[in-house]
Design a protein around this motif. Structure first.
Motif, PDB file in Angstrom:
ATOM      1  N   LYS A 129      42.996  40.207  35.796  1.00 23.58           N
ATOM      2  CA  LYS A 129      42.748  40.249  37.380  1.00 23.58           C
ATOM      3  C   LYS A 129      42.314  39.010  37.734  1.00 23.58           C
ATOM      4  O   LYS A 129      41.619  38.236  37.322  1.00 23.58           O
ATOM      5  N   GLY A 130      42.794  38.919  39.328  1.00 28.12           N
ATOM      6  CA  GLY A 130      42.429  37.632  40.273  1.00 28.12           C
ATOM      7  C   GLY A 130      42.851  36.304  39.779  1.00 28.12           C
ATOM      8  O   GLY A 130      42.478  35.340  40.293  1.00 28.12           O
ATOM      9  N   LEU A 131      43.905  36.397  38.613  1.00 27.08           N
ATOM     10  CA  LEU A 131      44.530  35.148  38.228  1.00 27.08           C
ATOM     11  C   LEU A 131      45.120  34.395  39.115  1.00 27.08           C
ATOM     12  O   LEU A 131      45.223  33.045  39.232  1.00 27.08           O
ATOM     13  N   VAL A 132      45.997  35.020  39.996  1.00 27.96           N
ATOM     14  CA  VAL A 132      46.900  34.620  40.903  1.00 27.96           C
ATOM     15  C   VAL A 132      45.967  33.628  41.975  1.00 27.96           C
ATOM     16  O   VAL A 132      46.249  32.694  42.098  1.00 27.96           O
TER      17      VAL A 132
ATOM     18  N   GLY B 292      44.098  28.606  44.042  1.00 25.88           N
ATOM     19  CA  GLY B 292      43.144  27.620  44.483  1.00 25.88           C
ATOM     20  C   GLY B 292      42.909  26.459  43.605  1.00 25.88           C
ATOM     21  O   GLY B 292      42.854  25.339  44.146  1.00 25.88           O
ATOM     22  N   ALA B 293      42.958  26.544  42.440  1.00 25.05           N
ATOM     23  CA  ALA B 293      42.944  25.455  41.440  1.00 25.05           C
ATOM     24  C   ALA B 293      44.029  24.436  41.462  1.00 25.05           C
ATOM     25  O   ALA B 293      43.659  23.275  41.354  1.00 25.05           O
ATOM     26  N   LEU B 294      45.333  25.062  41.734  1.00 30.23           N
ATOM     27  CA  LEU B 294      46.228  24.156  41.612  1.00 30.23           C
ATOM     28  C   LEU B 294      46.765  23.679  43.050  1.00 30.23           C
ATOM     29  O   LEU B 294      47.482  22.609  43.164  1.00 30.23           O
ATOM     30  N   GLY B 295      46.258  24.154  44.112  1.00 34.39           N
ATOM     31  CA  GLY B 295      46.714  24.029  45.403  1.00 34.39           C
ATOM     32  C   GLY B 295      47.966  24.169  45.696  1.00 34.39           C
ATOM     33  O   GLY B 295      48.857  23.556  46.327  1.00 34.39           O
ATOM     34  N   ARG B 296      48.589  25.172  45.072  1.00 31.80           N
ATOM     35  CA  ARG B 296      50.022  25.543  45.293  1.00 31.80           C
ATOM     36  C   ARG B 296      50.129  27.265  45.610  1.00 31.80           C
ATOM     37  O   ARG B 296      49.341  27.942  45.190  1.00 31.80           O
ATOM     38  N   ALA B 297      51.256  27.401  46.129  1.00 29.51           N
ATOM     39  CA  ALA B 297      51.580  28.925  46.252  1.00 29.51           C
ATOM     40  C   ALA B 297      51.775  29.530  44.956  1.00 29.51           C
ATOM     41  O   ALA B 297      52.700  28.802  44.175  1.00 29.51           O
TER      42      ALA B 297
END
Length: 419
Positions: free
Chosen positions: A339-342, A347-352
């Motif tokens: 849950k919530g991984l996406v 946020g962590a990678l700064g990517r879609a």
């Protein structure tokens, strides 16, 4: 119900560190892929993608395939098998021949591919894939169908995926010991990409992050092919072990806590929601388990995730996945269901970031439609595509010599060329 035709059957076998799963599909008259049966068993003989216990893995394979056969109402003889262990490498071999300005005939293409077969040199590893991709006419790259065009020179880039020989041979032996013929062993990222990436994504460029139980594979696609690979030697099972160790409970209970209560993101309620923790001692022990807050559970999960995402980010940079923020990451594998991984990865990678679930199979059971079964579905798509492969004929992948340093540069140039 009519019996399925053997020549139209495709059976996929995905042997992972957490589960062994099988899927039997049939090609329809109009090219559609219809699922006939699925099977799944716990994997007890695989560690970090490698076969560690031949007998236990063989038993899991046999039981998973037999379950799929019972549901499908048919017996199968051969399977397409995934390989996801570390040691996978992806390179480009480029070859060119002189034509003298005449029209490209099929004989010219055959001659070019014969030269290409001799140019494949993956540092003594075992070749899993050697597939011609795009052609070059007089220096013009990106030609898909050169037949009938005039050119002075005709070239082709050959996409080569190779792996360390011993783990592949162990996998092959294990499946054959279960009385199954191995049609081909497919690199897991190649199959997974076919199941959950669109053709446009693979053409424009995308990163595929597959979080398995014992291994996380990071792969880059551009120009409709796999152009970069990296493996990180831990996955979702390590999160489970962290939970079991932190709260003194069994792995089975820790896995349940992760799936039902775990999350990659936090909320104000997490400090108030309580979770019962069963003790690691035997069930007939009089001792009672403790209680923890959901915030405590998430804290343990986040520690491992922070480390994992740091490794993913580092591998993406080393593979050249930099530049515009718009480049997308597709998250798949059993660990992606957290849950919530996406949102956390975004946020962590700064990517879609989006989830990559299997698609394109009719009748796929809901239990097998999650991200953890993308590789299994991708094997079916790969087999149905009947890809041209320049490997030595026969059931065994070929082993060749060494790679020149320039191929790595051409590989990264091909990735950047996709943009």
């Amino acid at each position: 119900m009519a019996q399925p035709r053997p020549d139209r059957l495709i059976t996929a076998l995905d042997i992972g560190s957490w589960k062994v799963s099988a899927l039997i599909a049939e090609r329809g008259d109009e090219g559609q892929l219809n699922v006939l049966g699925t099977g799944q068993r716990e994997s007890k003989g695989v560690r970090r993608g490698y076969i560690a216990d031949m007998d236990a893995t063989e038993r899991s394979v046999r039981e998973a395939v037999e379950q799929a056969e019972r549901i499908a109402g048919t017996n199968i003889e051969d399977v397409w098998v995934s390989f996801s262990a570390g040691g996978l490498v992806s390179n480009l071999a480029s070859v060119e021949v002189e034509l003298g300005g005449h029209r490209v005939e099929q004989e010219d293409i055959d001659n070019l591919l014969a030269h290409g077969r001799n140019a494949i040199d993956p540092e003594g590893r075992m070749v899993l894939h050697a597939q011609p991709t795009l052609y070059t006419l007089d220096g013009l790259k990106g030609v898909k169908k050169p037949l009938g065009l005039h050119a002075d020179t005709l070239g082709v880039d050959i996409h080569v995926v190779a792996a360390d020989g011993s783990p592949v041979r162990n996998l092959d032996l294990c499946v054959r010991s279960a009385h199954l013929e191995v049609k081909s062993i497919i690199a897991s990222p190649v199959a997974t990409g076919m199941a959950c990436l669109s053709e446009e994504e693979r053409e424009l460029g995308v990163a595929l992050v597959e979080i398995g139980a014992g291994l996380t594979n990071v792969s880059l696609f551009a120009g409709s092919m796999l152009v970069g690979l990296a493996s990180i030697p831990f996955g979702s099972a390590d999160i489970t072990d962290d939970i079991a160790s932190a709260f003194g409970t069994r792995r089975q209970q820790a896995e349940r806590m992760k799936c039902f209560y775990g999350s990659a993101t936090t909320s104000p309620r997490d400090n108030h929601d309580m979770i019962e923790v069963a003790p690691i001692s035997s069930e007939d022990d009089a001792g009672e388990g403790g209680r923890i807050t959901r915030a405590q559970l998430i804290s343990v999960i986040r520690q491992r995730l922070d480390h994992l995402v740091g490794e993913i980010s580092r591998e993406l940079k080393e593979l050249g996945f930099t530049g515009p923020v718009g480049r997308q990451v597709v998250l798949t594998g059993g660990g992606a269901e957290l849950k919530g991984l996406v949102d956390y990865m975004q946020g962590a990678l700064g990517r879609a970031v989006r989830l990559g679930r299997p698609r394109g199979l009719n009748g796929l059971p809901e239990a097998h439609s999650g991200t953890g079964f993308a590789t299994l579905a991708g094997l079916i798509h790969y087999a149905a595509s009947d890809p041209l492969d320049l490997r030595a004929t026969g059931s065994h992948q070929m082993v060749t010599r060494t790679v020149g340093g320039g191929l790595v540069k051409r590989l990264m140039a091909a990735f950047r060329y996709g943009y």
